[in-house]
Design a protein around this motif. Structure first.
Motif, short mmCIF file in Angstrom:
data_model
loop_
_atom_site.label_atom_id
_atom_site.label_comp_id
_atom_site.label_asym_id
_atom_site.label_seq_id
_atom_site.Cartn_x
_atom_site.Cartn_y
_atom_site.Cartn_z
N MET A 168 10.20 -23.15 7.58
CA MET A 168 9.90 -21.86 9.00
C MET A 168 10.57 -22.30 9.52
N GLY A 169 11.64 -23.44 9.97
CA GLY A 169 13.36 -23.96 11.26
C GLY A 169 13.95 -23.28 11.13
N SER A 170 14.41 -23.29 9.78
CA SER A 170 15.66 -22.23 9.60
C SER A 170 14.99 -20.70 9.08
N VAL A 171 14.26 -19.50 9.22
CA VAL A 171 13.94 -18.71 10.13
C VAL A 171 13.87 -18.53 11.78
N MET A 172 13.06 -18.97 11.61
CA MET A 172 12.92 -19.66 13.55
C MET A 172 14.97 -19.63 14.65
N THR A 173 15.20 -20.33 13.76
CA THR A 173 17.17 -20.33 13.87
C THR A 173 17.19 -19.66 13.61
N ARG A 174 17.30 -18.85 12.40
CA ARG A 174 17.68 -17.24 12.24
C ARG A 174 17.86 -15.97 12.95
N LEU A 184 16.33 -16.35 16.35
CA LEU A 184 16.99 -17.02 17.46
C LEU A 184 18.87 -16.39 17.81
N ILE A 185 19.38 -16.52 16.07
CA ILE A 185 20.40 -16.33 16.51
C ILE A 185 20.21 -14.68 16.43
N GLN A 186 19.73 -13.85 16.31
CA GLN A 186 20.30 -12.84 15.73
C GLN A 186 19.79 -12.03 16.82
N ALA A 215 14.46 -9.22 15.08
CA ALA A 215 14.62 -10.51 15.19
C ALA A 215 12.90 -11.20 15.42
N ARG A 216 11.89 -10.21 15.44
CA ARG A 216 10.64 -10.53 16.22
C ARG A 216 10.25 -11.24 16.93
N LEU A 217 10.60 -11.47 18.16
CA LEU A 217 10.57 -12.00 19.52
C LEU A 217 10.68 -11.56 20.53
N GLY A 218 9.62 -10.07 20.72
CA GLY A 218 9.44 -9.93 22.14
C GLY A 218 10.30 -8.90 22.03
N PRO A 219 9.59 -7.66 22.38
CA PRO A 219 10.57 -6.14 22.56
C PRO A 219 11.28 -6.45 23.99
N GLY A 220 12.05 -5.75 23.78
CA GLY A 220 13.12 -5.39 25.41
C GLY A 220 11.63 -4.73 26.43
N PRO A 221 12.73 -4.69 27.92
CA PRO A 221 11.06 -4.33 28.96
C PRO A 221 10.65 -3.01 28.90
N ARG A 222 12.18 -2.26 28.36
CA ARG A 222 11.92 -0.91 28.40
C ARG A 222 10.90 -0.29 27.92
N ASP A 223 11.26 -0.68 26.32
CA ASP A 223 10.68 -0.68 25.09
C ASP A 223 9.22 -0.85 25.36
N GLY A 224 9.20 -1.89 26.00
CA GLY A 224 7.77 -2.61 26.13
C GLY A 224 6.69 -2.45 27.41
N LEU A 256 17.05 -0.99 10.86
CA LEU A 256 16.54 -1.95 11.51
C LEU A 256 15.72 -3.00 9.49
N PRO A 257 15.20 -1.71 8.06
CA PRO A 257 14.64 -2.74 7.28
C PRO A 257 15.25 -3.91 6.85
N ARG A 258 16.49 -3.58 7.29
CA ARG A 258 17.96 -4.38 6.55
C ARG A 258 18.60 -5.56 7.59
N LEU A 259 17.88 -5.81 8.64
CA LEU A 259 17.42 -6.70 9.61
C LEU A 259 16.45 -7.10 10.23
N GLN A 260 16.08 -6.72 10.07
CA GLN A 260 14.22 -7.41 9.69
C GLN A 260 13.94 -9.23 9.43
N VAL A 261 13.88 -9.68 10.08
CA VAL A 261 13.46 -10.81 9.84
C VAL A 261 12.04 -11.31 8.99
#
Length: 206
Positions: A1-7, A9-11, A125-134, A188-193
């Motif tokens: 799980m740690g490696s997934v979160m690291t990826r 964040l980096i992405q 990366a699925r860590l929250g949308p940008g302000p405008r998308d949200g 997007l399908p290629r970069l979806q974590v």
């Protein structure tokens, strides 16, 4: 799980920095910007501030609009609001302003393609949308209107406002509008974590 979160964040951070760079390419091309950046550029010219500073300030204002929409920001939302503007200003400072039309077109095409890669990366990366998308998704939820109607309404409004303030609208604006959706849909399908599949412990009892 740690490696997934690291990826993730980096992405996320790589995507946001790349987004700022792609935005700078479009600004330096001088052939037209996407609707939000037309607004950012128009405000920047009137306020005498850098476009990156305006990107950050507008992002903060948009985040305040999340409150009545009951939207919750994520790590990616806050990072988006801050990093894109900083990266854009730094990239504009580093990039030359191309004179030949051929180079301007290269900047434009590169900017649109890299913007799509960056968008797919930070969304994936699925860590929250940008302000405008949200803002868009929040209005969809609150109004019951379709994504297409809400997004179009927002973008027409910011584009018209930005144009009236002096932002650059041109062929690049049309190219961006036509290309960005299909490109993000492809990337997007290629970069979806995705989370790793957990193997149920019960399977070991056979």
């Amino acid at each position: 799980m740690g490696s997934v979160m690291t990826r993730r964040l980096i992405q996320l951070f790589a995507g946001l920095l790349l987004y700022g760079f792609s935005m700078a390419l479009l600004v330096e091309a001088g052939l037209g910007l996407d609707p939000w950046d037309v607004l950012h550029q128009g405000i920047a010219e009137r306020a005498g501030l850098s476009i990156g500073t305006i990107v950050i300030l507008v992002g903060v204002v948009v985040l305040l609009l999340w409150i009545p929409l009951r939207q919750r920001p994520g790590v990616g939302t806050i990072a988006n609001a801050l990093l894109v503007g900083l990266a854009a200003d730094a990239s504009i400072w580093l990039l030359p302003s191309p004179d030949p039309l051929a180079v301007q077109i290269v900047f434009l095409v590169s900017g649109v393609v890299l913007n799509a890669v960056a968008t797919a990366a930070y969304i994936g990366a699925r860590l929250g949308p940008g302000p405008r998308d949200g803002l868009m998704t929040g209005l969809v939820q609150r109004t019951g209107r379709s994504v297409r109607v809400v997004r179009t309404s927002i973008e027409v409004t910011v584009l018209a406002t930005g144009w009236l303030l002096g932002g650059t609208v041109g062929a690049g604006t049309v190219v961006y509008a036509l290309a960005i959706g299909p490109l993000v849909h492809l990337l997007l399908p290629r970069l979806q974590v995705r989370e790793p599949v957990r193997v149920a412990a019960a399977t070991a009892a056979t």
